[in-house]
Design an enzyme around this catalytic site. Structure first.
Site, PDB file in Angstrom:
ATOM      1  N   ASP A  88      44.719  34.784  40.063  1.00 27.71           N
ATOM      2  CA  ASP A  88      44.920  36.239  40.067  1.00 27.71           C
ATOM      3  C   ASP A  88      45.896  36.594  38.941  1.00 27.71           C
ATOM      4  OD1 ASP A  88      44.873  38.405  42.887  1.00 27.71           O
ATOM      5  OD2 ASP A  88      45.424  38.947  40.835  1.00 27.71           O
TER       6      ASP A  88
ATOM      7  N   ASP B 151      40.213  41.074  37.379  1.00 28.75           N
ATOM      8  CA  ASP B 151      41.451  40.310  37.159  1.00 28.75           C
ATOM      9  C   ASP B 151      41.663  39.142  38.123  1.00 28.75           C
ATOM     10  OD1 ASP B 151      42.010  41.675  39.470  1.00 28.75           O
ATOM     11  OD2 ASP B 151      44.053  42.179  38.903  1.00 28.75           O
ATOM     12  N   GLU B 152      40.614  38.719  38.806  1.00 25.22           N
ATOM     13  CA  GLU B 152      40.793  37.579  39.715  1.00 25.22           C
ATOM     14  C   GLU B 152      39.519  36.770  39.799  1.00 25.22           C
ATOM     15  OE1 GLU B 152      40.845  38.486  43.986  1.00 25.22           O
ATOM     16  OE2 GLU B 152      40.382  40.546  43.421  1.00 25.22           O
TER      17      GLU B 152
END
Length: 412
Positions: free
Chosen positions: A10, A105-106
């Site tokens: 993350d 974003d992860e």
DNA sequence: TCTGGGGTCCTAGGACCC
DNA sequence: TCTGGGGTCCTAGGACCC
């Protein structure tokens, strides 16, 4: 079944960190990404310095300004985030082939069986962490566990810029003291419902009978019971990592800076939204069978009205004809509108059939739109517009019709 | 506090069919 | 003339995520 090893990677304060790459003077300062402090809208991301003042994502921008007037407010740059996200994916994919981006974003990485290559999980994670920093200049946090669910919760506990491993067999002990809200899928409403039953911690949840949770919350309750014990149960947690299914819906929506009841403004906005949706459909080679209008009034009451068409489409004009019909049938004339949205779903891939069907009008539009898409690639989104060809005094980010699209006025 | 934009998944009722 | 039992499709709304 053998024990698996999952990483959940993350990125830390992703949007803010990307903005800092473009403007290093932002570093260490309270930064809010999402827009101007006096705009309608919410915080997309806040720097750690801003979070100290109580600013967090989803907070209205005006509220964020009240909490932290000295913060630097910047607009978001989706292209930058997409580009950096691609770099993140490249780093992960070079590290291990079984990667699934869960959002911009992860990502989840299936690290099962990589010990001979990278050593034990913690060592591998630190190596990955370092490679990520070197290649992207961005910080991330990594959670390691035998289930994706626990890996995700773990990466959150590891923030910022940390690595954390829950050793197989210790899931229950790790989860027990956490607030139920930490469980992915438990939001405001479920949290309140659980609190009403006296359930505040994941440990409280784990002690309950499956049957009790199923009776109270249905299918979701059963999944919740599994989650409280760290098991990947229900929803997408059950799917394999790395399988790339295409999008299930494509939509665009717009909130007006001021509510409006002007038909010309409303309809030209719908036309623009249809163009944006149509363009993305064509990019993906998809045709939509279901077209839906979203309408939000000043009092925030919101309706959606959908229609499924016989012949799936990807053409702006056909989308717009359906949407305008839905709009005219459902808008309370004179009522001020806050938001309009256009959603498409029930996709079908392009077929020979669809090309053969093309009568003259269909073909004309198809070619014109392909030309318009090329122009947009070269000159930007506002270069060509169906909205601009509409009558009406209102124009928003559009100008005259440089592509010479057929038809001045889309009429049935 | 005055509430974005892009998605996913789930539920529930009604139509329709056999 | 007192009311079947699925299965599937469609629509509307809502919770949730980043």
């Amino acid at each position: 079944m053998s024990v698996r090893t999952y990483f959940h990677v993350d990125m830390d304060a992703f949007f803010v960190s990307v903005e800092e790459l473009f403007d290093p003077s932002l570093k260490g300062k309270p930064v809010v990404v999402g827009g101007r402090p006096n705009e309608r809208g919410v915080v997309s991301a806040a720097s750690y310095a801003a979070r100290k003042f109580g600013v967090h994502s989803a907070l209205p921008l005006r509220t964020a300004y009240k909490l932290c007037p000295q913060a630097i407010f910047v607009d978001g740059h989706p292209e930058r985030y997409r580009e950096c996200s691609q770099q993140v994916f490249d780093v992960l994919h070079a590290f291990s082939p079984l990667v699934e981006m869960a959002s911009i974003d992860e990502a989840y990485v299936d690290m099962t069986g990589t010990e001979r290559l990278y050593g034990p999980p913690l060592k591998a994670a630190h190596l990955l962490h370092e490679r990520m920093k070197t290649a992207t200049r961005l910080n991330c946090s990594i959670g390691i566990a035998a289930s994706r669910l626990v890996a995700k919760i773990t990466s959150d506990q590891a923030k910022p810029n940390g690595v954390l491993w829950v050793i197989p067999g210790h899931e229950a002990a790790f989860l027990a003291p956490l607030d139920v809200r930490k469980v992915p899928g438990v939001g405001k409403v479920t949290e309140q419902n659980l609190h009403a039953l006296g359930i505040r911690k994941v440990g409280d949840l784990a002690r309950l009978e499956d049957a009790f949770l199923e009776e109270r919350f249905g299918k979701w309750g059963l999944a919740l019971a599994g989650k409280s014990r760290g098991i990947d149960a229900g929803g997408w947690f059950d799917t394999e990592i790395g399988e790339d299914t295409g999008p299930k819906s494509i939509s665009h929506e717009h909130t007006f800076s001021e509510d409006t009841a002007e038909v010309a403004q409303l309809e030209s906005t719908l036309a623009r939204l249809c163009e944006m949706v149509g363009r993305r459909l064509r990019e993906h080679g998809l045709h939509a069978r279901t077209i839906a209008l979203k309408l939000r009034y000043s009092d925030f009451s919101t309706i959606t009205r959908a229609h499924s068409v016989g012949r799936p489409t990807q053409l702006d004009i056909e989308l717009y004809e359906e949407i305008r019909l839905l709009f005219r049938r459902n808008w309370k004339p004179g009522a001020a509108v806050r938001l309009l949205g256009v959603n498409t779903s029930s996709f079908e891939e392009e077929t020979e059939q669809m090309d053969l069907i093309g009568e003259a009008r269909h073909e004309r539009w198809k070619h014109a739109l392909a030309a318009a898409d090329k122009l947009r690639d070269r000159f930007g989104e506002s270069a060509v517009s169906l909205a601009a060809s509409m009558r009406g005094k209102f124009r928003e980010r559009t100008h005259e019709n440089p592509a010479g699209l057929p038809g001045k006025k889309p009429e049935r």
